[in-house]
Write an enzyme that holds these catalytic residues in place. Structure first.
Site, PDB file in Angstrom:
ATOM      1  N   TYR A 118      -4.598  -3.228  -6.184  1.00 22.52           N
ATOM      2  CA  TYR A 118      -3.611  -2.253  -5.708  1.00 22.52           C
ATOM      3  C   TYR A 118      -2.706  -2.945  -4.690  1.00 22.52           C
ATOM      4  O   TYR A 118      -3.198  -3.610  -3.777  1.00 22.52           O
ATOM      5  CB  TYR A 118      -4.330  -1.077  -5.033  1.00 22.52           C
ATOM      6  CG  TYR A 118      -3.384  -0.096  -4.363  1.00 22.52           C
ATOM      7  CD1 TYR A 118      -2.932   1.035  -5.039  1.00 22.52           C
ATOM      8  CD2 TYR A 118      -2.929  -0.316  -3.061  1.00 22.52           C
ATOM      9  CE1 TYR A 118      -2.061   1.922  -4.438  1.00 22.52           C
ATOM     10  CE2 TYR A 118      -2.053   0.576  -2.459  1.00 22.52           C
ATOM     11  CZ  TYR A 118      -1.626   1.692  -3.152  1.00 22.52           C
ATOM     12  OH  TYR A 118      -0.750   2.568  -2.558  1.00 22.52           O
ATOM     13  N   GLU A 206       4.924   1.094  -5.122  1.00 20.94           N
ATOM     14  CA  GLU A 206       3.474   1.200  -5.301  1.00 20.94           C
ATOM     15  C   GLU A 206       3.134   0.631  -6.666  1.00 20.94           C
ATOM     16  O   GLU A 206       3.537   1.185  -7.691  1.00 20.94           O
ATOM     17  CB  GLU A 206       2.997   2.646  -5.187  1.00 20.94           C
ATOM     18  CG  GLU A 206       1.481   2.738  -5.195  1.00 20.94           C
ATOM     19  CD  GLU A 206       0.969   4.179  -5.065  1.00 20.94           C
ATOM     20  OE1 GLU A 206       1.444   5.068  -5.806  1.00 20.94           O
ATOM     21  OE2 GLU A 206       0.089   4.406  -4.218  1.00 20.94           O
TER      22      GLU A 206
END
Ligand code: GDP
Ligand code: MN
Length: 397
Positions: A118, A206
């Protein structure tokens, strides 16, 4: 302004960030053609079909599917296009899928297992610095990771004057447990990603997952990108990236007319001039037991035409049970605003079915109040802030 995955990835690619390659399509025939092109381009025989909506969690909702043949590309594309996709991030009725991204399959087998990470970049408002937030626990809900295993989320703050320093990029790659070629690829990935973030005036990147492929490449598999609206004048080429189908239609109409309108969930419509007064007015509504249905700033010129448009926008919201007009007459005199309200009201005939409380304060406030009272319209006039609050309370009862 939020972007679709395919648009975000194309910005990344322009800055040299490695991505999972894909081609966007509107129908299953274009999807087939896209798949064939991808095979020529990358050699892939498997594809992922990904619904393009402004919401995450698409995988969980059935909006991301693997196709192992052209026949499956066609079948899956047909089932996803036009579907009402429900994910944990969409409204309960879901969102209609108008476009799909046909992407190369990047989870192919090889020397090592593919591994998901991530990575996001965002502005830390408490320190005023950009921050890279990253984790070894990619692919899943980062909110879950934050709750259950917060020690697996790392932050790296970046000094705006210095930019991302080489040691910081190395630290990210190190903390993600990478070595060898993957370590080097991650440094390049983070460096170009940060350059893309700053260069595009983004407020959020993101990338979940960032994938280490089985042959140690580091690529963006997903991309959630938000561009700071205040910077759009510097990016004329981003203008056509806005997908109006994803936005609140009333907000779109308001912004085209130069009004700031934000839809909220309450029952009192508020029309004000100035953002500070809007904030105070929303507090006032809360204190009087209601809750604001919107934030509408008519700006400096509260003439009849603008007031009428503002009324029309507010009344499109069926939740609105009362309207509070709270205007401070500084440069615009209150009596002119009052006349604007009266004219707008008359023009709109009987389309206004909710009580209107008007509080005008500032230059010629008393004359304004008299004008409104004399107009014999179903409008309640007030001059003091508290007086307006009490009147809102009364009509909501
Ligand atoms: P999201 O669910 O909206 O966040 O969409 P993502 O783009 O993150 O995709 C969801 C999941 O689909 C990923 O976490 C992967 O597990 C899977 N996925 C994405 N691309 C591929 C691919 O190329 N091959 C395979 N096998 N799975 C993929
Ligand atoms: Mn994702």
């Amino acid at each position: 302004m939020n972007l679709h995955e395919y648009q975000g990835k194309s910005i990344l690619e322009n800055y040299g960030v490695a991505i999972q390659k894909g081609i966007v399509a509107n129908n299953s025939n274009d999807a087939l053609e896209a798949a064939e092109k991808l095979t020529d381009l990358t050699g892939t025989k498997w594809f992922v079909i990904k619904a393009q909506i402004h919401a995450g969690g698409r995988g969980k909702g059935g909006g991301v599917k693997l196709a192992k043949s052209l026949k499956e590309v066609k079948e899956i594309s047909e089932s996803i296009i036009g579907m009402q996709l429900i994910t944990p991030q969409t409204p309960s009725e879901g969102k209609k899928v108008n476009k799909i991204l046909i992407a190369e399959d990047v989870y192919y087998p090889g020397n090592s297992e593919p591994k998901e990470f991530y990575v996001s970049i965002l502005l830390n408002r408490s320190t005023g610095k950009n921050m890279i937030m990253y984790s070894t626990e990619g692919g899943m809900d980062i909110e879950m990771v934050a709750e259950k295993t917060p020690h697996l989320i790392f932050n790296e703050e970046i000094d705006s004057a210095l930019g991302l320093l080489p040691f910081q990029a190395r630290k990210v790659a190190f903390n993600l447990g990478l070595e060898g070629a993957a370590f080097k690829s991650m440094i390049k990935f983070i460096t170009s990603l940060y350059r893309a973030y700053v260069g595009s005036d983004a407020s959020l990147f993101e990338i979940n997952p960032v994938l280490k492929t089985s042959d140690d490449k580091i690529i963006a598999v997903d991309a959630k990108v938000s561009i700071d609206d205040n910077s759009l004048f510097r990016h004329p080429d981003f203008k056509n990236l806005r997908d109006l189908a994803e936005e609140n239609p009333v907000e779109v109409e308001a912004s085209e007319a130069g009004l700031s309108y934000v839809d909220l969930d309450g029952n009192v419509g508020c029309m004000v001039n100035g953002a500070g007064l809007a904030m105070a007015t929303m507090d006032l509504i809360k204190q009087s037991g209601g809750s604001p249905a919107n934030f509408l700033d008519v700006g400096g010129t509260a003439d009849a035409e603008r007031v009428e448009l503002a009324f029309r926008l507010i009344l499109k919201d069926p939740k609105v049970k009362a309207i509070l007009v709270n205007i401070f007459g500084g440069i615009v005199r209150c009596d002119r605003v009052a006349q604007g309200i009266i004219d707008a009201y008359k023009n709109m005939g009987d389309t206004i079915k909710v009580p209107i409380i008007v509080r005008l304060q500032g230059t010629n406030a008393e004359q304004a109040k008299i004008l409104i009272q004399k107009s014999k319209l179903d409008v309640i006039a007030a001059t003091a802030f508290e007086e307006a609050a009490i009147k809102v309370q009364e009509v909501l009862r």
